[in-house]
Design an enzyme around this catalytic site. Structure first.
Site, PDB file in Angstrom:
ATOM      1  N   HIS A   1       0.951  -1.433   0.039  1.00 43.23           N
ATOM      2  CA  HIS A   1      -0.142   0.051   0.088  1.00 43.23           C
ATOM      3  C   HIS A   1       0.848   0.998   0.041  1.00 43.23           C
ATOM      4  CE1 HIS A   1       0.819  -0.535   4.201  1.00 43.23           C
ATOM      5  NE2 HIS A   1       0.574   0.699   4.460  1.00 43.23           N
TER       6      HIS A   1
ATOM      7  N   SER B   1      -3.283  11.008   3.518  1.00 42.95           N
ATOM      8  CA  SER B   1      -3.535   9.735   2.545  1.00 42.95           C
ATOM      9  C   SER B   1      -4.919   8.949   3.043  1.00 42.95           C
ATOM     10  CB  SER B   1      -2.398   8.682   3.089  1.00 42.95           C
ATOM     11  OG  SER B   1      -2.230   8.224   4.397  1.00 42.95           O
TER      12      SER B   1
ATOM     13  N   HIS C   1      -4.957  -0.176  11.926  1.00 43.77           N
ATOM     14  CA  HIS C   1      -4.225  -1.440  12.320  1.00 43.77           C
ATOM     15  C   HIS C   1      -5.042  -2.264  13.066  1.00 43.77           C
ATOM     16  CE1 HIS C   1      -0.458   0.060  10.506  1.00 43.77           C
ATOM     17  NE2 HIS C   1      -0.826   1.298  11.202  1.00 43.77           N
TER      18      HIS C   1
ATOM     19  N   ASP D   1       1.263  -7.889  10.605  1.00 41.35           N
ATOM     20  CA  ASP D   1       1.151  -6.568  11.124  1.00 41.35           C
ATOM     21  C   ASP D   1       1.097  -6.648  12.782  1.00 41.35           C
ATOM     22  OD1 ASP D   1       0.911  -4.001  11.881  1.00 41.35           O
ATOM     23  OD2 ASP D   1      -1.048  -3.827  10.693  1.00 41.35           O
TER      24      ASP D   1
ATOM     25  N   HIS E   1       1.559   4.180   1.952  1.00 41.70           N
ATOM     26  CA  HIS E   1       2.173   4.909   3.089  1.00 41.70           C
ATOM     27  C   HIS E   1       3.535   4.965   2.962  1.00 41.70           C
ATOM     28  CE1 HIS E   1      -1.748   4.325   5.713  1.00 41.70           C
ATOM     29  NE2 HIS E   1      -1.709   5.586   5.015  1.00 41.70           N
TER      30      HIS E   1
ATOM     31  N   HIS F   1     -11.315   9.694  15.545  1.00 36.81           N
ATOM     32  CA  HIS F   1     -10.192   8.917  14.947  1.00 36.81           C
ATOM     33  C   HIS F   1     -10.305   7.416  15.158  1.00 36.81           C
ATOM     34  CE1 HIS F   1      -6.500   8.056  12.864  1.00 36.81           C
ATOM     35  NE2 HIS F   1      -5.881   7.540  14.097  1.00 36.81           N
TER      36      HIS F   1
END
Lengths: 546, 546
Positions: free
Chosen positions: A63, A224, A359, A185, A65, A355
């Site tokens: 991805h 992003s 993850h 992750d 980032h 927010h």
């Protein structure tokens, strides 16, 4: 071989090798620690990649980032490799390569979920996953040794803004057929439970939009996170407000995302930042960078009353839609204080649910482990404490401890159905980028910068007659970053007298040995100044010979 | 006049004046921001105190934390004033003054709750409050203008370890008789609800002690939190473990607290750190400093395997009984990673309830406001965002907005029953202490240190014939903190050639004007190096005349 991303949050890069073929997955940067003075960013050490460049079939990106693509320009300057990435990710990489003049020389191949592709003896299948940026994928990498699933960054959002939930079915199918290893992750490995859906942010934002009333709404978030931006545009439309964006990356990303179809907005809704003052406050939503308090960001400039188009005041309702990344807390607080002092209402506390993380938390990590059913498990993307927790989570769902390996950058992990062994490590480390220099700032330079930053320096300069050893000019003392010179004249005069004494006591022959003269000067001045000030500035004797 | 503590967390100090008499309340330090390179600590600006020293009747201290007493040695070096403080606080101040050789010259007067004392036209009554250190007091300060209550740091713990809850009755009595103004602790103004009782930590710790099983227990906490230390001692006794302490401040504080009766331990329980290896792990509790990850602290040394007496390994169960203070997160993480890598089990997550705050949350702040019923309210102790929230809380419980004032350091707030006005500000600011130097590091020095830390420096040195303007030696370039010299020889050689060209183009007369020669050299080298490296090191031309 993980060449980055273990024992750290950032610069993710993994090298796979089977039967002589190699592929790379991701190529990120990490932002410098506070003790890396003056360093702009840190990239992986590409030594081993360069050594093996002829065997590497391509770089597959999960991805867009920075910690997964930021190192690409530096890699591509050393080796020309084809890049495989999804559409939005290619868009972001292209922007980045343009800045370095590397677009034309780089082959980029668009990939998509369910579309397998071959790189040497590897077959790679991208698998759709949820993350805080669209078009993120996990990778199922099949080679003669078996299948490895590398999750990239992921979470599981059953009600995402678009694109559907993480493709659990495909992961489960691989699990049924047998997965040799899972690399997953670990960022949120310390957090119990599930990460909330991005839609929750939308619901909180809607309530805040209504609370904002007649005020102008300013929202800072990650450039992003196009899901977040999309939700804000939708809410603005609903509230009859226009949307402007501020900050270079926010402008670039939204523009590209609109062109590529990752953002949707009625044409009349988006306005130029130059035009925001033509509308009353209650008709404006401004989306901006600076949610981490970055000193040069748009929001910081607003807080310092130095933004070209935006004057913050009592008519503003400001939402910081992000949590401070560890290390950034004080910068964010500085911005919040500045905005509050200007009279704005500022929503920054986590309790407002403005927010959510991108993850997976522990329960999602368990689901991934349960579906993939890997023989071996390697936690990746995280500091040691995260990897350790993730390993404990894996053990809790039944992976035998002997099949779990907490690796380090440079480890050569050898996987086969027979077992996991660790071979000789390969070169892996951190290369610092400062300005145009890649790798020309290292430990010696950093040690000097640290020393200079703590106590400054004192230069002792003198010109000496090469023949007689007589001191022709000086000794003079020049200091920077040490003490206020005007208030400390006597201190520096006394230090100069000490140097004079030292030179006076040395014979002409001794004085021609510049090495020992410098050592004597350094010791004398250092001891004298420490006694007087309890500080240890860098002492730099410079002798000139005439 | 608040001379410190507003718009910041730290260096609390307030000056009161009535009918020509003055008193000071508290005198703290604040730790330097990360951009105050090399600065050890920051103290208030005492200019106004020194100007008025003959009118100041004494310094009253609310409790013994650094942000309330740390500035005393520096104050007392400038003006000799008597100190009024409770017994434990005097003990802590005495330790501090001893290091500076100030004990004999300083008059210290022990005060206690319910015992009023007079200082000029002021009558001061200490009021017992709960905090994370024993013997903390609020102050009711009565003078002809009325009564002001300054809370100091406080929370309300209905079930404290010792000393009883905050003396709400006395505060309510003052409230009934009329309080002109309340100055109240804003540290936790952003947190809703109530701060939990210190006993909650004890309950969590008991569960963890049992989970530790046969392992050695190591607990890091604040050295001044004697309640916490007492609970740990009690739990150790119950578990049949010995207690050792590590870290200079922990050793000093526990020893003094035992002597003064603020800590109680059966004689055989406490052992010397040197003796801990004589006992099996399951018989040891080690209480240590370093809960903030301070690089030189005992816990950091354990994590780096460099502690003289403690080797951490798999047999250790380590609890970090504190939350990271904003700015310290990364240091704490580094220590946690180090301890985990050594094989220890580490409890550091907030979910284990191994720490509670020492400050009042919103509901406690409301209770204080409700009981004191002040005519005027001034939130103190906090950054702007804290003060603002506290002001909102006060407005919510009915204090009229016009009677609430968010001040700044140096404000001269004039209070009387007729109203609150703000007069001419008085000198107040930050004075940096670096080594033995107080105030000799200022903005110029810090700017140089910052510049040096980011890009290092390049010195250009040359010896010039005073008569002919001929260059007799040099130009030579010396760099530090800029680039690896060995790999950048050509860069520095080319820069030297540029300097040669500049000097070559100047006439002999021009060269005798050192000022303009230096400017030309600086501009030339700076532009050349920026073009080549995109960096801007400090350029320091030094010319010698023979």
């Amino acid at each position: 071989m993980p060449l980055g991303g273990l024992g750290e949050v950032g610069k993710n890069i993994t090298l796979y090798e089977c039967q002589g073929d190699m592929i790379l997955v991701d190529c990120g940067i990490v932002f410098p620690d506070s003790d890396m003075f003056g360093v702009d960013l840190v990239i992986p050490d590409f030594t081993y990649v360069v050594q093996n460049k002829d065997r590497i079939k391509g770089v597959v990106i999960t991805h867009g980032h920075e910690d997964h693509i930021g190192g690409l320009p530096y890699l591509l300057k050393e080796v020309n490799l084809p890049i495989y990435a999804t559409r939005l990710t290619i868009g972001l990489i292209t922007n980045k390569l343009e800045e370095h003049g590397l677009v034309r020389s780089t082959k980029m191949v668009e990939i998509a979920p369910h579309q397998k592709f071959k790189l040497g003896c590897f077959t790679v299948e991208p698998i759709h996953v949820n993350h805080s940026i669209p078009d993120a994928v996990a990778l199922a990498i099949t080679c003669p040794a078996g299948t490895i699933i590398q999750t990239g960054d992921f979470k599981i959002d059953y009600t995402p803004i678009s694109g559907g939930p993480t493709d659990l079915v495909t992961i489960a199918e691989y699990g049924e057929h047998g997965v040799l290893a899972l690399l997953s992750d670990s960022t949120n490995a310390e957090r119990p439970g599930f990460t909330a859906t991005e839609q929750k942010v939308g619901a909180s934002m809607e309530a805040l939009f209504s609370r904002a009333g007649k005020k102008r709404i300013i929202i800072a978030t990650f450039a992003s996170n196009l899901y977040r931006v999309q939700q804000l545009i939708d809410l603005a439309v609903k509230a009859g407000r226009k949307v402007a964006v501020s900050g270079r990356s926010m402008v670039n990303n939204t523009q590209m995302a609109l062109e590529l179809g990752y953002l949707h907005a009625p044409e009349t809704v988006l306005i130029d930042i130059e035009d925001i003052n033509k509308y009353p406050p209650e008709k404006i939503v401004l989306i901006t960078t600076g949610s981490q308090g970055e000193p040069l960001s748009a929001l910081s400039r607003m807080a310092a009353a130095s933004h070209r188009n935006v004057r913050v005041g009592e008519g503003d309702f400001i939402i910081i839609s992000a949590n401070p990344i560890p290390g950034n807390e004080k910068m964010v607080t500085k911005v919040v204080n500045g905005l509050l002092k200007l009279g704005a209402e500022v929503i920054y506390e986590s309790m407002y649910d403005v927010h959510v993380s991108g993850h997976a938390c522990q329960e999602e990590q368990k689901l991934m482990l349960t579906l993939a059913k890997p023989q071996f498990f390697l936690p990746v993307h995280g500091e040691y404490k995260h990897l350790k927790k993730h390993a404990q989570t894996a053990a809790a769902v039944g992976i035998p401890e002997k099949n779990i390996y907490i690796g380090e950058n440079g480890d050569c992990v050898v996987l086969s159905a027979d077992g996991l062994t660790v071979g000789e490590p390969v070169p892996a480390g951190a290369v610092m980028v400062d300005g145009l220099g890649v790798g020309d700032v290292g430990n010696v330079v950093l040690r000097d910068r640290r020393h200079l930053s703590e106590d400054g320096l004192v230069i002792v300069v003198a010109t000496i007659d090469a023949r007689t050893g007589e001191v022709l000019a000086g000794p003079d003392l020049v200091s920077r970053g040490f003490v206020y010179v005007r208030e400390s004249e006597k201190l520096l005069d006394d230090a100069r007298d000490q140097v004079r004494d030292v030179l006076g006591r040395m014979s002409a022959a001794d004085k021609r040995d510049f090495g020992s003269v410098k050592t004597r000067i350094r010791e004398t001045v250092s001891a004298f100044l420490y006694r007087k000030t309890k500080r240890s500035p860098m002492i730099l004797p410079i002798l000139m010979e005439v």
